[in-house]
Enzyme design. Structure first.
Site, PDB file in Angstrom:
ATOM      1  N   LYS A   8       0.820  -1.211   0.000  1.00  0.00           N
ATOM      2  CA  LYS A   8       0.000   0.000   0.000  1.00  0.00           C
ATOM      3  C   LYS A   8       0.856   1.265   0.000  1.00  0.00           C
ATOM      4  O   LYS A   8       0.462   2.287  -0.564  1.00  0.00           O
ATOM      5  CB  LYS A   8      -0.964  -0.010   1.198  1.00  0.00           C
ATOM      6  CG  LYS A   8      -2.068  -1.053   1.063  1.00  0.00           C
ATOM      7  CD  LYS A   8      -3.152  -0.865   2.110  1.00  0.00           C
ATOM      8  CE  LYS A   8      -4.303  -1.845   1.883  1.00  0.00           C
ATOM      9  NZ  LYS A   8      -5.418  -1.629   2.829  1.00  0.00           N
ATOM     10  N   LYS A  20      -5.888 -11.434  -8.909  1.00  0.00           N
ATOM     11  CA  LYS A  20      -7.220 -11.577  -8.324  1.00  0.00           C
ATOM     12  C   LYS A  20      -8.153 -10.499  -8.850  1.00  0.00           C
ATOM     13  O   LYS A  20      -7.724  -9.377  -9.131  1.00  0.00           O
ATOM     14  CB  LYS A  20      -7.139 -11.466  -6.798  1.00  0.00           C
ATOM     15  CG  LYS A  20      -6.717 -12.729  -6.075  1.00  0.00           C
ATOM     16  CD  LYS A  20      -6.675 -12.523  -4.576  1.00  0.00           C
ATOM     17  CE  LYS A  20      -8.050 -12.271  -3.986  1.00  0.00           C
ATOM     18  NZ  LYS A  20      -8.024 -12.160  -2.498  1.00  0.00           N
ATOM     19  N   LYS A  55     -11.418  -4.344  -7.501  1.00  0.00           N
ATOM     20  CA  LYS A  55     -12.052  -3.077  -7.907  1.00  0.00           C
ATOM     21  C   LYS A  55     -11.035  -2.110  -8.497  1.00  0.00           C
ATOM     22  O   LYS A  55     -11.409  -1.167  -9.197  1.00  0.00           O
ATOM     23  CB  LYS A  55     -12.766  -2.446  -6.712  1.00  0.00           C
ATOM     24  CG  LYS A  55     -11.872  -2.168  -5.524  1.00  0.00           C
ATOM     25  CD  LYS A  55     -12.662  -1.617  -4.355  1.00  0.00           C
ATOM     26  CE  LYS A  55     -11.790  -1.410  -3.113  1.00  0.00           C
ATOM     27  NZ  LYS A  55     -11.414  -2.678  -2.493  1.00  0.00           N
TER      28      LYS A  55
END
Length: 336
Positions: free
Chosen positions: A118, A200, A203
């Site tokens: 992140k 995967k 969004k």
């Protein structure tokens, strides 16, 4: 307020309302949660406090939180059988989160792979919350004395850290926290992106992601454009190594229809991808149709959703406060 069912083992899980729920969330996790209430005492929450480690538009976050609650219910999570609540509505999460920050080592947090990932994606906003949120995640779990936590591969490290924190605290102060076990669902399809089957479904890659509330025509368009193979075989066959795109579509089709891979291969023998991809799209559309319609109905009844949030928060707070009082007494805080 009475203690929720204490004869069953307790399970807790949450999903951040940082974006719309998608097919991967449903088939990989939520679909498997529906029947768990018969076996476990289930707590599910909208992890909005975790969401703000990345900058959010306030109005969008409020909207998505309520929409996510509606979609939880529409997917089959009955508020009468499960405790459904919004994380920020239960103040004990933040309070225990701070205490556990003081019992979590800097080295442990610095080794968290999600912090590294992140940070790379949000280089302009590497804030303290992004670094310490695993301690809040531990508080989320330990507040409710959860026996089990459903985890995917990407959350396994956080569950292990939660166990370490609980054991460290218990070694100092006695038997305060139940040490949770990871719960690996018996079934749960690992759904990959339609246009990048090595990743995967997420969004963050909307063109390869099918959202629960998406229009049928948009869903079908995405499936028709889904990546299959670069070879000329045009054969529907499960082969993860050589045909990851087709294998992903077969996994999705199997998850929504219940058909085995052998049955799928037989069904589309000689038909090729031109017939297979729209068929998968149509099967997904029909699976998501009742969810989308029920969620839309629920969102039109804001008073009902707010009542679910309020009732869930009251039940969650009752359990959480018992744990927090015990922790505060152990660390030496003066009683309120």
């Amino acid at each position: 307020m009475q203690e929720p069912n204490t004869t069953k083992k307790r399970m807790l899980s949450g999903i951040q309302p940082s974006g719309d729920l998608h097919l991967g969330n449903y088939l990989g996790a939520m679909k498997n949660w529906i029947g768990l209430a018969d076996e476990f005492d289930c707590f599910y929450f909208m992890a909005d406090m975790h969401t703000i480690t990345v900058r959010q538009t306030p109005a969008d976050l409020r909207r998505r939180t309520l929409e996510q609650m509606a979609q939880y219910i529409a997917c089959g999570l009955d508020p009468e059988k499960n405790v459904l609540f919004v994380q920020s509505h239960v103040h004990q999460h933040a309070e225990l989160g701070w205490v556990l920050n003081c019992y979590t080592m800097f080295g442990e947090l610095s080794r968290m792979t999600q912090f590294k990932d992140k940070s790379a994606k949000n280089a302009e906003n590497i804030n303290g919350g992004l670094f310490t949120y695993p301690a809040l995640m531990a508080a989320d779990i330990l507040l409710y004395q959860a026996d089990l936590v459903p985890v995917g591969h990407d959350q396994k490290q956080h569950c292990e850290l939660t166990r370490d924190i609980a054991q460290r605290f218990n070694c100092i102060y006695g038997d305060v926290f139940k040490v949770p076990e990871p719960y690996i669902p018996k079934t749960g399809a690992r759904i990959m992106s339609l246009n990048a089957p090595e990743s995967k479904m997420s969004k963050s890659m909307p063109e390869g992601c099918v959202f629960l509330m998406e229009k049928p025509e948009d869903i079908q368009r995405k499936f028709k454009r889904a990546i299959t193979d670069s070879d000329t075989e045009n054969c529907v066959r499960f082969d993860l190594e050589n045909k990851p795109g087709v294998s992903n579509l077969m996994s999705i089709y199997s998850a929504v229809t219940g058909r085995t891979y052998e049955q799928i291969e037989s069904e589309f023998s000689g038909l090729g991808y031109g017939a297979f991809k729209p068929a998968v799209g149509e099967a997904v559309i029909e699976t998501l149709r009742p969810i989308r319609e029920e969620a839309t109905r629920l969102l039109a009844d804001k008073a009902y959703l707010e009542n679910v949030c309020r009732s869930g928060a009251e039940k969650a707070s009752y359990v959480a406060e018992k744990t927090l009082r015990k922790v505060y007494k152990k660390v030496g805080f003066l009683p309120r």
